[in-house]
Write an enzyme that holds these catalytic residues in place. Structure first.
Site, PDB file in Angstrom:
ATOM      1  N   ARG A 146       0.829  -1.371   0.086  1.00 35.67           N
ATOM      2  CA  ARG A 146       0.071   0.063   0.069  1.00 35.67           C
ATOM      3  C   ARG A 146       0.842   1.418   0.010  1.00 35.67           C
ATOM      4  O   ARG A 146       0.780   2.132  -0.761  1.00 35.67           O
ATOM      5  CB  ARG A 146      -0.849  -0.041   1.166  1.00 35.67           C
ATOM      6  CG  ARG A 146      -2.098  -0.733   0.989  1.00 35.67           C
ATOM      7  CD  ARG A 146      -3.177  -0.606   2.269  1.00 35.67           C
ATOM      8  NE  ARG A 146      -2.044  -1.008   3.520  1.00 35.67           N
ATOM      9  CZ  ARG A 146      -3.035  -1.456   4.660  1.00 35.67           C
ATOM     10  NH1 ARG A 146      -4.074  -1.756   4.631  1.00 35.67           N
ATOM     11  NH2 ARG A 146      -2.020  -2.014   5.534  1.00 35.67           N
ATOM     12  N   GLU A 199      -0.555 -24.056   3.072  1.00 39.06           N
ATOM     13  CA  GLU A 199       0.097 -24.499   4.345  1.00 39.06           C
ATOM     14  C   GLU A 199       0.377 -23.604   5.452  1.00 39.06           C
ATOM     15  O   GLU A 199      -0.235 -23.796   6.839  1.00 39.06           O
ATOM     16  CB  GLU A 199       1.299 -25.361   3.918  1.00 39.06           C
ATOM     17  CG  GLU A 199       2.013 -26.090   5.214  1.00 39.06           C
ATOM     18  CD  GLU A 199       1.238 -27.187   5.836  1.00 39.06           C
ATOM     19  OE1 GLU A 199       1.070 -28.230   5.027  1.00 39.06           O
ATOM     20  OE2 GLU A 199       0.560 -26.974   6.728  1.00 39.06           O
ATOM     21  N   VAL A 205      -2.636 -22.537   8.360  1.00 36.67           N
ATOM     22  CA  VAL A 205      -2.917 -23.152   9.708  1.00 36.67           C
ATOM     23  C   VAL A 205      -1.571 -23.435  10.594  1.00 36.67           C
ATOM     24  O   VAL A 205      -0.813 -24.253   9.965  1.00 36.67           O
ATOM     25  CB  VAL A 205      -3.592 -24.370   9.422  1.00 36.67           C
ATOM     26  CG1 VAL A 205      -3.876 -25.190  10.702  1.00 36.67           C
ATOM     27  CG2 VAL A 205      -4.936 -24.153   8.758  1.00 36.67           C
ATOM     28  N   GLY A 239       1.170 -21.479  11.195  1.00 39.42           N
ATOM     29  CA  GLY A 239       2.511 -21.207  10.950  1.00 39.42           C
ATOM     30  C   GLY A 239       3.321 -22.357  10.141  1.00 39.42           C
ATOM     31  O   GLY A 239       3.157 -22.983   9.208  1.00 39.42           O
ATOM     32  N   GLU A 297      -2.857 -10.794  14.689  1.00 35.56           N
ATOM     33  CA  GLU A 297      -3.405 -10.441  13.471  1.00 35.56           C
ATOM     34  C   GLU A 297      -3.372  -8.951  13.421  1.00 35.56           C
ATOM     35  O   GLU A 297      -3.500  -8.193  14.569  1.00 35.56           O
ATOM     36  CB  GLU A 297      -4.738 -10.976  13.311  1.00 35.56           C
ATOM     37  CG  GLU A 297      -4.827 -12.407  13.030  1.00 35.56           C
ATOM     38  CD  GLU A 297      -4.334 -13.126  11.841  1.00 35.56           C
ATOM     39  OE1 GLU A 297      -4.284 -12.537  10.707  1.00 35.56           O
ATOM     40  OE2 GLU A 297      -3.328 -13.825  11.906  1.00 35.56           O
ATOM     41  N   ASP A 326      -9.777 -16.521  14.840  1.00 31.57           N
ATOM     42  CA  ASP A 326      -8.646 -16.933  13.990  1.00 31.57           C
ATOM     43  C   ASP A 326      -8.395 -18.656  14.173  1.00 31.57           C
ATOM     44  O   ASP A 326      -8.318 -19.146  13.322  1.00 31.57           O
ATOM     45  CB  ASP A 326      -7.352 -16.234  14.684  1.00 31.57           C
ATOM     46  CG  ASP A 326      -6.106 -16.772  13.852  1.00 31.57           C
ATOM     47  OD1 ASP A 326      -5.621 -16.338  12.805  1.00 31.57           O
ATOM     48  OD2 ASP A 326      -5.545 -17.540  14.435  1.00 31.57           O
ATOM     49  N   LYS A 337      -9.115 -21.646  11.687  1.00 29.62           N
ATOM     50  CA  LYS A 337      -7.870 -22.622  11.455  1.00 29.62           C
ATOM     51  C   LYS A 337      -8.412 -24.052  11.659  1.00 29.62           C
ATOM     52  O   LYS A 337      -8.457 -25.026  10.968  1.00 29.62           O
ATOM     53  CB  LYS A 337      -6.651 -22.432  12.177  1.00 29.62           C
ATOM     54  CG  LYS A 337      -5.843 -21.168  11.858  1.00 29.62           C
ATOM     55  CD  LYS A 337      -4.824 -21.025  13.019  1.00 29.62           C
ATOM     56  CE  LYS A 337      -4.059 -19.617  12.756  1.00 29.62           C
ATOM     57  NZ  LYS A 337      -3.642 -19.319  13.850  1.00 29.62           N
ATOM     58  N   GLY A 339       4.699 -15.813  13.062  1.00 30.92           N
ATOM     59  CA  GLY A 339       5.839 -15.216  13.246  1.00 30.92           C
ATOM     60  C   GLY A 339       6.365 -15.252  11.669  1.00 30.92           C
ATOM     61  O   GLY A 339       5.994 -15.988  10.930  1.00 30.92           O
TER      62      GLY A 339
HETATM   63  P1  NAP Z   1       0.772  -7.515   7.942  1.00 31.01           P
HETATM   64  O1  NAP Z   1       2.067  -7.391   8.561  1.00 31.01           O
HETATM   65  O2  NAP Z   1      -0.464  -6.687   8.147  1.00 31.01           O
HETATM   66  O3  NAP Z   1       1.168  -7.211   6.334  1.00 31.01           O
HETATM   67  C1  NAP Z   1      -0.014  -6.943   5.581  1.00 31.01           C
HETATM   68  C2  NAP Z   1       0.630  -6.567   3.990  1.00 31.01           C
HETATM   69  O4  NAP Z   1      -0.232  -6.431   3.126  1.00 31.01           O
HETATM   70  C3  NAP Z   1       1.538  -5.321   4.309  1.00 31.01           C
HETATM   71  O5  NAP Z   1       2.609  -5.058   3.480  1.00 31.01           O
HETATM   72  C4  NAP Z   1       0.362  -4.132   3.623  1.00 31.01           C
HETATM   73  O6  NAP Z   1       0.890  -3.242   2.880  1.00 31.01           O
HETATM   74  C5  NAP Z   1      -0.112  -5.433   2.531  1.00 31.01           C
HETATM   75  N1  NAP Z   1      -1.567  -4.762   2.177  1.00 31.01           N
HETATM   76  C6  NAP Z   1      -2.750  -4.634   2.930  1.00 31.01           C
HETATM   77  N2  NAP Z   1      -3.847  -4.161   2.263  1.00 31.01           N
HETATM   78  C7  NAP Z   1      -3.218  -3.920   1.248  1.00 31.01           C
HETATM   79  C8  NAP Z   1      -3.949  -3.536  -0.109  1.00 31.01           C
HETATM   80  N3  NAP Z   1      -5.218  -3.413  -0.046  1.00 31.01           N
HETATM   81  N4  NAP Z   1      -3.318  -3.463  -1.292  1.00 31.01           N
HETATM   82  C9  NAP Z   1      -2.054  -3.486  -1.243  1.00 31.01           C
HETATM   83  N5  NAP Z   1      -1.275  -4.401  -0.187  1.00 31.01           N
HETATM   84  C10 NAP Z   1      -1.874  -4.200   0.909  1.00 31.01           C
HETATM   85  O7  NAP Z   1       0.068  -9.118   7.753  1.00 31.01           O
HETATM   86  P2  NAP Z   1       0.838 -10.481   8.146  1.00 31.01           P
HETATM   87  O8  NAP Z   1       1.109 -10.729   9.390  1.00 31.01           O
HETATM   88  O9  NAP Z   1       2.207 -10.364   7.055  1.00 31.01           O
HETATM   89  O10 NAP Z   1      -0.272 -11.353   7.477  1.00 31.01           O
HETATM   90  C11 NAP Z   1      -0.533 -11.402   6.249  1.00 31.01           C
HETATM   91  C12 NAP Z   1      -1.319 -12.949   6.131  1.00 31.01           C
HETATM   92  O11 NAP Z   1      -0.647 -13.929   6.736  1.00 31.01           O
HETATM   93  C13 NAP Z   1      -2.767 -12.720   6.583  1.00 31.01           C
HETATM   94  O12 NAP Z   1      -3.761 -13.537   6.246  1.00 31.01           O
HETATM   95  C14 NAP Z   1      -2.386 -13.587   8.226  1.00 31.01           C
HETATM   96  O13 NAP Z   1      -3.763 -13.965   8.758  1.00 31.01           O
HETATM   97  C15 NAP Z   1      -1.403 -14.604   7.936  1.00 31.01           C
HETATM   98  N6  NAP Z   1      -0.608 -15.355   8.689  1.00 31.01           N
HETATM   99  C16 NAP Z   1      -0.128 -14.240   9.630  1.00 31.01           C
HETATM  100  C17 NAP Z   1       0.889 -14.816  10.330  1.00 31.01           C
HETATM  101  C18 NAP Z   1       1.888 -14.234  11.433  1.00 31.01           C
HETATM  102  O14 NAP Z   1       2.443 -14.669  11.991  1.00 31.01           O
HETATM  103  N7  NAP Z   1       1.917 -13.132  11.264  1.00 31.01           N
HETATM  104  C19 NAP Z   1       0.979 -16.378  10.451  1.00 31.01           C
HETATM  105  C20 NAP Z   1       0.249 -17.171   9.676  1.00 31.01           C
HETATM  106  C21 NAP Z   1      -0.478 -16.364   8.656  1.00 31.01           C
HETATM  107  P3  NAP Z   1       1.567  -1.703   3.657  1.00 31.01           P
HETATM  108  O15 NAP Z   1       2.997  -2.612   4.171  1.00 31.01           O
HETATM  109  O16 NAP Z   1       2.046  -0.913   2.739  1.00 31.01           O
HETATM  110  O17 NAP Z   1       0.893  -1.439   4.639  1.00 31.01           O
HETATM  111  N1  HSE Z   2      -2.454 -14.429  14.654  1.00 26.91           N
HETATM  112  C1  HSE Z   2      -2.154 -15.873  14.361  1.00 26.91           C
HETATM  113  C2  HSE Z   2      -1.789 -16.532  15.770  1.00 26.91           C
HETATM  114  C3  HSE Z   2      -1.149 -15.881  13.421  1.00 26.91           C
HETATM  115  O1  HSE Z   2      -1.609 -15.718  16.764  1.00 26.91           O
HETATM  116  O2  HSE Z   2      -1.743 -17.763  15.643  1.00 26.91           O
HETATM  117  C4  HSE Z   2      -0.731 -17.286  12.940  1.00 26.91           C
HETATM  118  O3  HSE Z   2      -1.741 -17.750  12.041  1.00 26.91           O
END
Ligand code: NAP
Ligand code: HSE
Length: 427
Positions: free
Chosen positions: A45, A127, A130, A132, A188, A199, A203, A300
């Site tokens: 973004r 993968e 669910v 990580g 999240e 969440d 999963k 993570g």
């Molecule tokens: P995050 O840190 O919030 O990153 C989201 C990214 O997407 C940011 O770079 C953001 O851009 C970009 N973005 C958001 N809306 C957008 C849009 N409309 N157009 C273009 N770019 C956009 O999220 P995250 O923690 O990495 O999680 C990403 C996904 O992985 C989610 O589905 C989450 O549930 C899943 N997940 C996360 C983890 C975890 O440990 N964090 C684990 C398993 C699964 P900007 O940087 O410019 O704001």
């Molecule tokens: N927010 C999620 C958690 C990230 O705490 O388990 C991994 O899916």
């Protein structure tokens, strides 16, 4: 060396982890797979934010990735429903493979996305959606494919497990533990999804769909988070020989499924009782393997990027194979969710310290045929006239317990909302 051209949607916690892991392990990945992973473009973004990506790779125009001829695999790490769904459908429409960590989107629209992918003969790897870094979907979909799976019990939300661990072991306040989970990048973007259980429910739905071969997009089941849990509950649970964990349970009952997500008291010897901090663990019961437990980092940047890359590499190796991998979600119809289940319960009832209060509470429980194995009343330090009645109730139906709690909640001697936690006994 075969090149795999990646278009990355999102470069936040997981996207940055992916960029870092590709750079760090490019040569070992190439040695093992014969693939040269190349990140060609990255959608964000705000292109001015600092990121581990060469600025010339950044774009704010999704078409630069979704319609580009030089991209083989689109990795969606934006999160949420839209625009993620639209971007994935457009990528599939352009016959690009997709890898996503987006459990919210798959839980809501998985059947539509998988149907479109099958029509276009492309893959969707998920993968990372669910638990990580834990390869639990491959374990269920491939490693255990010869088993009839009867139950899954897991700690599947890292944020809840981290908060409960810090509260229990280091006496941190809930709010401090949440801020730390956000700093670590495990919560999240909207942490209410973690704290209120959604969440974990998303999963659980994906795990149950995979394990039981059903579609559960319309399924409604019990989902509770951890906000109601206080230090007092963690302490009392510990005195009774339990630890409080946020768990997800799926059981195949034959004609119906039992699905539920809630905090629970686990005995000290339960296989999930010692899963600490941001770790996740999933116990699977299969008729051939009997019991299998798989544990690791459930969230993570790098653990999740590891799972994302496992899908990218599998897709890169198999190329345009017409059939998806064995762990793709099956779509063999629906199964109803059982209306009721049985459990033992821990109850904490905030009360006014007036004569007869315990009699009123035990009478209400007795009217629903609920008997008690433990009862203690304590006064709250610094709050004169207020206390808690803590009860352990014998095994009973959830519906009976709910009815009794509704009645108890209306008693004028109650000073706050009852806390109801299930005691989970079976593996
Ligand atoms: P995050 O840190 O919030 O990153 C989201 C990214 O997407 C940011 O770079 C953001 O851009 C970009 N973005 C958001 N809306 C957008 C849009 N409309 N157009 C273009 N770019 C956009 O999220 P995250 O923690 O990495 O999680 C990403 C996904 O992985 C989610 O589905 C989450 O549930 C899943 N997940 C996360 C983890 C975890 O440990 N964090 C684990 C398993 C699964 P900007 O940087 O410019 O704001
Ligand atoms: N927010 C999620 C958690 C990230 O705490 O388990 C991994 O899916």
């Amino acid at each position: 060396m075969k090149p795999v051209q990646i278009g990355l949607l999102g470069c936040g916690t997981v996207g940055s982890g992916l960029v870092e892991l590709v750079a760090k392990n490019r040569s070992i990945i190439a040695d093992r797979s014969g693939l040269d992973l190349q990140i060609r473009r990255v959608l964000v973004r705000d292109p001015k934010k600092e990121r581990p990506v060469a600025p010339e790779l950044l774009t704010t125009d999704p078409a630069q990735i979704l319609d580009a001829k030089d991209i083989d695999v689109v990795v969606e790490l934006i999160g949420g429903l839209e625009p993620a769904r639209g971007h994935i459908l457009r990528a599939i429409g352009q016959r690009k493979h997709v890898v996503t960590a987006n459990k919210m989107l798959l839980a809501a629209s998985g059947s539509e996305l998988f149907r479109r992918a099958a029509e276009q003969r492309v893959r969707i790897g998920f993968e990372a959606s669910v638990c990580g870094g834990i390869p639990v979907l491959r374990a269920i979909g491939a490693g255990l494919v010869a088993n009839r799976i009867s139950a899954i019990v897991g700690i599947v939300n890292a944020t809840c497990n981290f908060i409960l661990t810090k509260m229990g072991e280091e006496h941190w306040h809930f709010a401090r533990a949440l801020v730390e989970a956000q700093r670590m990048g495990i919560a999240e973007a909207d942490p209410t999804l973690d704290l209120d259980g959604q969440d974990a429910a998303q999963k659980l739905q994906l795990l149950a769909e995979m394990a039981f071969g059903v579609t559960l997009e319309k399924a409604k089941f019990l989902v509770e988070g951890i906000r109601q849990i206080e230090d007092e509950d963690i302490l009392t649970a510990s005195q009774l020989g339990f630890v409080i964990k946020h768990i997800a349970v799926a059981r195949d009952l034959g004609p119906s499924l039992e699905l539920r997500v809630h905090p629970a008291l686990l005995g000290a010897t339960h296989p999930l009782a010692h899963v600490r901090a941001e770790a996740n663990s999933i116990l699977v019961r299969g008729d051939a393997v009997t019991e299998m437990v798989i544990s690791g980092r459930g969230a993570g940047a790098l653990p999740t990027a590891s799972a994302v890359l496992s899908d990218v590499i599998e897709i890169g190796r198999d190329g345009q194979a017409e059939h998806g991998p064995a762990w793709h979600l099956p779509t063999r119809g629906e199964k109803p969710i059982a209306a009721d289940f049985e459990s033992k319960y821990y109850l904490r009832l905030p009360i006014k310290d007036v004569p007869g209060v315990i009699g009123l509470i035990t009478t209400a429980l007795g009217k629903s045929d609920i008997s008690i194995s433990h009862l203690a009343a304590t006064l709250i330090e610094g709050k004169p006239g207020l206390g808690n009645v803590k009860i352990v109730a014998h095994r009973t139906k959830e519906s009976a317990l709910r009815k009794a709690i509704d009645e108890i909640s209306k008693l004028p001697v109650l000073s706050g909302r009852p806390v109801v936690l299930r005691i989970f006994e079976e593996n």
